[in-house]
Design a protein around this motif. Structure first.
Motif, PDB file in Angstrom:
ATOM      1  N   ALA A 200      16.592  21.424   0.269  1.00 37.99           N
ATOM      2  CA  ALA A 200      17.665  20.519  -0.313  1.00 37.99           C
ATOM      3  C   ALA A 200      18.755  20.407   1.134  1.00 37.99           C
ATOM      4  CB  ALA A 200      18.566  21.131  -1.226  1.00 37.99           C
ATOM      5  N   GLY A 201      18.897  21.130   1.865  1.00 32.87           N
ATOM      6  CA  GLY A 201      19.886  20.911   3.138  1.00 32.87           C
ATOM      7  C   GLY A 201      19.040  20.294   4.218  1.00 32.87           C
ATOM      8  N   SER A 202      17.735  20.082   4.032  1.00 30.40           N
ATOM      9  CA  SER A 202      16.946  19.256   5.206  1.00 30.40           C
ATOM     10  C   SER A 202      17.121  19.750   6.725  1.00 30.40           C
ATOM     11  CB  SER A 202      17.515  17.717   5.214  1.00 30.40           C
ATOM     12  OG  SER A 202      17.050  17.087   3.827  1.00 30.40           O
ATOM     13  N   ASN A 203      16.981  21.179   6.754  1.00 31.78           N
ATOM     14  CA  ASN A 203      17.297  21.772   7.899  1.00 31.78           C
ATOM     15  C   ASN A 203      16.004  22.189   8.648  1.00 31.78           C
ATOM     16  OD1 ASN A 203      16.600  23.897   6.384  1.00 31.78           O
ATOM     17  ND2 ASN A 203      18.772  24.928   6.317  1.00 31.78           N
ATOM     18  N   GLY A 204      15.028  22.013   7.761  1.00 31.76           N
ATOM     19  CA  GLY A 204      13.565  22.291   8.470  1.00 31.76           C
ATOM     20  C   GLY A 204      13.318  23.698   8.578  1.00 31.76           C
ATOM     21  N   GLU A 205      14.085  24.609   8.063  1.00 32.24           N
ATOM     22  CA  GLU A 205      13.817  25.936   8.140  1.00 32.24           C
ATOM     23  C   GLU A 205      12.844  26.224   7.093  1.00 32.24           C
ATOM     24  OE1 GLU A 205      14.681  28.260  10.520  1.00 32.24           O
ATOM     25  OE2 GLU A 205      15.585  26.854  11.610  1.00 32.24           O
ATOM     26  N   ALA A 206      12.410  25.550   6.243  1.00 28.30           N
ATOM     27  CA  ALA A 206      11.452  25.856   5.029  1.00 28.30           C
ATOM     28  C   ALA A 206      10.238  26.018   5.550  1.00 28.30           C
ATOM     29  CB  ALA A 206      11.746  24.941   3.886  1.00 28.30           C
ATOM     30  N   THR A 207       9.646  25.374   6.522  1.00 26.97           N
ATOM     31  CA  THR A 207       8.276  25.503   7.125  1.00 26.97           C
ATOM     32  C   THR A 207       7.961  27.038   7.498  1.00 26.97           C
ATOM     33  OG1 THR A 207       9.289  24.937   9.306  1.00 26.97           O
ATOM     34  CG2 THR A 207       8.470  23.345   8.127  1.00 26.97           C
ATOM     35  N   TYR A 208       8.820  27.769   7.969  1.00 28.98           N
ATOM     36  CA  TYR A 208       8.593  29.097   8.267  1.00 28.98           C
ATOM     37  C   TYR A 208       8.697  29.821   7.099  1.00 28.98           C
ATOM     38  CZ  TYR A 208       9.813  26.814  12.693  1.00 28.98           C
ATOM     39  OH  TYR A 208       9.603  25.690  13.641  1.00 28.98           O
ATOM     40  N   LEU A 209       9.504  29.594   6.238  1.00 28.13           N
ATOM     41  CA  LEU A 209       9.470  30.410   4.985  1.00 28.13           C
ATOM     42  C   LEU A 209       8.298  30.043   4.103  1.00 28.13           C
ATOM     43  CD1 LEU A 209      13.425  29.579   3.875  1.00 28.13           C
ATOM     44  CD2 LEU A 209      12.345  31.640   4.636  1.00 28.13           C
ATOM     45  N   GLN A 210       7.733  28.672   4.194  1.00 24.72           N
ATOM     46  CA  GLN A 210       6.403  28.648   3.494  1.00 24.72           C
ATOM     47  C   GLN A 210       5.347  29.282   3.986  1.00 24.72           C
ATOM     48  OE1 GLN A 210       6.582  24.437   4.111  1.00 24.72           O
ATOM     49  NE2 GLN A 210       7.735  23.960   2.222  1.00 24.72           N
ATOM     50  N   ASP A 211       5.408  29.495   5.392  1.00 21.77           N
ATOM     51  CA  ASP A 211       4.038  30.263   5.939  1.00 21.77           C
ATOM     52  C   ASP A 211       4.206  31.911   5.371  1.00 21.77           C
ATOM     53  OD1 ASP A 211       3.147  28.381   7.448  1.00 21.77           O
ATOM     54  OD2 ASP A 211       4.453  29.205   9.492  1.00 21.77           O
ATOM     55  N   GLN A 212       5.435  32.432   5.263  1.00 19.00           N
ATOM     56  CA  GLN A 212       5.635  33.711   4.710  1.00 19.00           C
ATOM     57  C   GLN A 212       5.199  33.636   3.285  1.00 19.00           C
ATOM     58  OE1 GLN A 212       9.582  35.543   5.140  1.00 19.00           O
ATOM     59  NE2 GLN A 212       9.973  34.357   6.982  1.00 19.00           N
ATOM     60  N   ARG A 213       5.433  32.596   2.341  1.00 21.85           N
ATOM     61  CA  ARG A 213       5.003  32.655   0.817  1.00 21.85           C
ATOM     62  C   ARG A 213       3.409  32.257   0.907  1.00 21.85           C
ATOM     63  NH1 ARG A 213       7.379  27.691  -2.124  1.00 21.85           N
ATOM     64  NH2 ARG A 213       5.769  26.463  -0.819  1.00 21.85           N
ATOM     65  N   ASP A 214       2.761  31.800   1.670  1.00 15.24           N
ATOM     66  CA  ASP A 214       1.317  31.406   1.628  1.00 15.24           C
ATOM     67  C   ASP A 214       0.698  32.619   2.101  1.00 15.24           C
ATOM     68  OD1 ASP A 214       1.176  28.788   1.011  1.00 15.24           O
ATOM     69  OD2 ASP A 214       1.477  28.093   3.072  1.00 15.24           O
ATOM     70  N   ALA A 215       1.354  33.566   2.921  1.00 13.89           N
ATOM     71  CA  ALA A 215       0.634  34.998   3.249  1.00 13.89           C
ATOM     72  C   ALA A 215       0.641  35.813   2.017  1.00 13.89           C
ATOM     73  CB  ALA A 215       1.394  35.528   4.340  1.00 13.89           C
ATOM     74  N   LEU A 216       1.928  35.766   1.230  1.00 17.41           N
ATOM     75  CA  LEU A 216       1.853  36.587  -0.133  1.00 17.41           C
ATOM     76  C   LEU A 216       1.011  35.877  -1.044  1.00 17.41           C
ATOM     77  CD1 LEU A 216       5.742  36.704  -0.341  1.00 17.41           C
ATOM     78  CD2 LEU A 216       4.007  38.338   0.517  1.00 17.41           C
ATOM     79  N   LEU A 217       0.827  34.787  -1.046  1.00 15.96           N
ATOM     80  CA  LEU A 217      -0.337  34.144  -2.130  1.00 15.96           C
ATOM     81  C   LEU A 217      -1.622  34.570  -1.654  1.00 15.96           C
ATOM     82  CD1 LEU A 217       1.552  30.498  -2.579  1.00 15.96           C
ATOM     83  CD2 LEU A 217       1.373  32.241  -4.078  1.00 15.96           C
ATOM     84  N   ASP A 218      -1.985  34.575  -0.484  1.00 15.19           N
ATOM     85  CA  ASP A 218      -3.379  35.093   0.057  1.00 15.19           C
ATOM     86  C   ASP A 218      -3.589  36.363  -0.535  1.00 15.19           C
ATOM     87  OD1 ASP A 218      -3.931  32.719   1.198  1.00 15.19           O
ATOM     88  OD2 ASP A 218      -3.488  33.374   3.130  1.00 15.19           O
ATOM     89  N   GLN A 219      -2.404  37.251  -0.446  1.00 10.48           N
ATOM     90  CA  GLN A 219      -2.566  38.518  -0.776  1.00 10.48           C
ATOM     91  C   GLN A 219      -2.891  38.621  -2.345  1.00 10.48           C
ATOM     92  OE1 GLN A 219       0.033  41.588   0.829  1.00 10.48           O
ATOM     93  NE2 GLN A 219       0.798  39.970   2.262  1.00 10.48           N
TER      94      GLN A 219
END
Length: 502
Positions: A200-219
């Motif tokens: 929502a803030g368009s600050n670009g930080e979500a890309t790194y949070l998404q990496d963390q989330r994908d790692a959790l989804l893999d687990q």
């Protein structure tokens, strides 16, 4: 056509876009060895001023900073990872069961030689009956027989205890797996909230949070069969069997009921509704199957042979029931023959309740409730092998030694003797183990292959990032040169007009 002063803004925009590219490249290089980190890239867009009859470029802008990721490969990876985890558990349990079967053997005291495998233990037991039939009054032969019988019971019961422990471990692993799944779901939900705010803030930080989330989804995919749906706001919904486990920032809780017994089997349920969760894959599914004791129980010794089959859900239960059938049938047949005999004291064999007796008289004779009759252990003369009452008669011992050739067993509808039944049991576990190993190797190879493809798309390449760094550096320097040149032109213009540039 842009003015001299608007060129300042154009040059600055070029420097800004190049700087953003350098920042992204720098972060990629910093995470080149970070597990689960995806390559990010800057998408630059043209700035255009539209006039009535034409459009004029006014520089560049940073459109977005996005991950390079293939969601289809992620989905495929998780599907295959679910199956790989399932077969990993199955393969591990079957390998352990085969090791247990080979560990329990026998030792011949006379020759000090040992043999592995329960079949040898059974054979030694019947061989000692044959030896006793040759010299029925021999105390050494009677003591050797008691020792062999104790070894037979000990090996079978110890093996069953090991299998029971393996089954209890499966029960515990179900509970641990569900706890882990709930914990991972909570972490994914928390990241969903953070990603939603970042997007929502368009600050670009979500890309790194998404990496963390994908790692959790893999687990999570290694634990159960999950399906993931990505929404427009960047959050994901995680389903199990069509029911949402994670929905944005909210989660539902899974719980385990039952203790794993026949009367109270393990079940994974949704805590809020009590409905069964449709767990169809992953390590939790494999442990649920192996923890299932359906198909295990005492056999009816009055209607032998027992109709044994290898179609139980749990391979552990299948083996336990087979061993129970084998030992209980042997014990029942030995007891039946000895009950009609006479011991060295002239007493009937039926007077002491059998060669093999229960430990708990309130329960049926079984692999978990069997012992060599304490009366025989304390007095070997009570082994009633005489059919005529004469001391030198070993007729019944001879008959017992030949029990191995009688078709007292039934496996998947086929009549078998004890040797054939044991061979069928070991053949089944060997085939099941080979099948599990093959499936596990295949699934592991698929997971590795797909993960390699994922890394090809999203992995960070040191060479590529170094090349990008040079490109952005040169572009930045070029834009800076443009800015410097414009500054010199303006300074010259002011000087020509007699002014001073302060």
């Amino acid at each position: 056509m842009s003015s001299t002063f608007s060129s300042y803004k154009i040059a600055y925009s070029g420097m800004y876009a190049s700087q953003a590219g350098l920042g992204t490249t720098s972060n990629n290089l910093a995470n080149v060895n970070t597990t689960g980190s995806s390559r990010t890239r800057v998408s630059a867009t043209d700035k255009v001023t539209v006039q009535s009859s034409s459009s004029t470029g006014t520089g560049a802008d940073v459109g977005s900073i996005a991950r390079v990721r293939d969601q289809l490969l992620d989905q495929t990876y998780r599907t295959q990872n679910t199956q790989a985890s399932y077969w990993s558990v199955k393969n591990g349990d079957l390998e352990y069961m085969q090791e247990l079967m080979s560990e329990f053997g026998s030792t011949d005291a006379s020759s000090e030689s040992s043999s592995t495998g329960l079949q040898q233990t059974i054979q030694d037991f019947f061989n000692d009956w044959s030896e006793l039939s040759k010299d029925p009054t021999s105390q050494s032969n009677r003591e050797a027989l008691i020792e062999a019988a104790n070894s037979l019971v000990s090996n079978f019961t110890e093996l069953d205890q090991q299998l029971q422990q393996l089954q209890q471990d499966a029960c515990n692993s179900v509970k641990d797996g569900v706890d882990s799944l709930n914990d991972l779901a909570s972490q994914v939900a928390a990241l969903n909230d953070q990603i939603s705010q970042a997007e929502a803030g368009s600050n670009g930080e979500a890309t790194y949070l998404q990496d963390q989330r994908d790692a959790l989804l893999d687990q999570m995919s290694s634990l159960a069969n999950i399906s993931v749906t990505t929404r427009a706001d960047g959050t994901v919904q995680v389903n199990i069997g069509g029911t949402a486990l994670v929905d944005g920032g909210k989660t539902r809780t899974l719980t385990v009921t039952g203790d794993g017994s026949v009367d109270s089997p393990l079940k994974v349920q949704w805590a809020d509704t009590g409905d069964a969760a449709e767990i169809s894959g992953g390590s939790i599914k494999a442990y649920l199957e192996d923890a299932d004791q359906t198909g295990y129980g005492d056999i009816d010794t009055s209607t032998l042979p027992y109709s044994y089959s290898t179609d139980s859900t749990s391979s552990i239960t299948t083996l336990r029931q087979g061993l129970n059938n084998l030992l209980t049938t042997i014990a029942t047949k030995v007891n039946s023959l000895l009950s009609s005999g006479t011991d060295l004291d002239g007493n009937s064999g039926s007077s002491i309740g059998g060669f093999f007796t229960t430990v708990d008289s309130g329960k049926a004779l079984s692999i978990t409730n069997i012992q060599v009759n304490p009366a025989i252990v304390s007095d070997a003369d009570k082994i009633a092998i005489s059919a005529t009452g004469e001391e030198g008669d070993g007729t019944i011992a001879t008959a017992i030694s030949k029990l191995t050739s009688g078709d007292y067993f039934s496996c998947d509808g086929l009549a078998m003797n004890s040797t054939e039944f044991y061979a069928a049991l070991t053949s089944w576990i060997g085939t099941a183990g080979s099948n599990a190993s093959s499936n596990y190797n295949t699934q592991s190879a698929l997971v590795t292959q797909i993960d390699t493809q994922r890394q090809t798309v999203s992995g960070i390449s040191l060479d590529d990032e170094m090349s990008n760094m040079i490109i952005y550096q040169n572009a930045y320097n070029a834009s800076a040169k443009v800015l410097s040149t414009i500054d010199e032109l303006v300074a010259g213009l002011i000087s020509d007009l007699g002014g001073t540039l302060s």
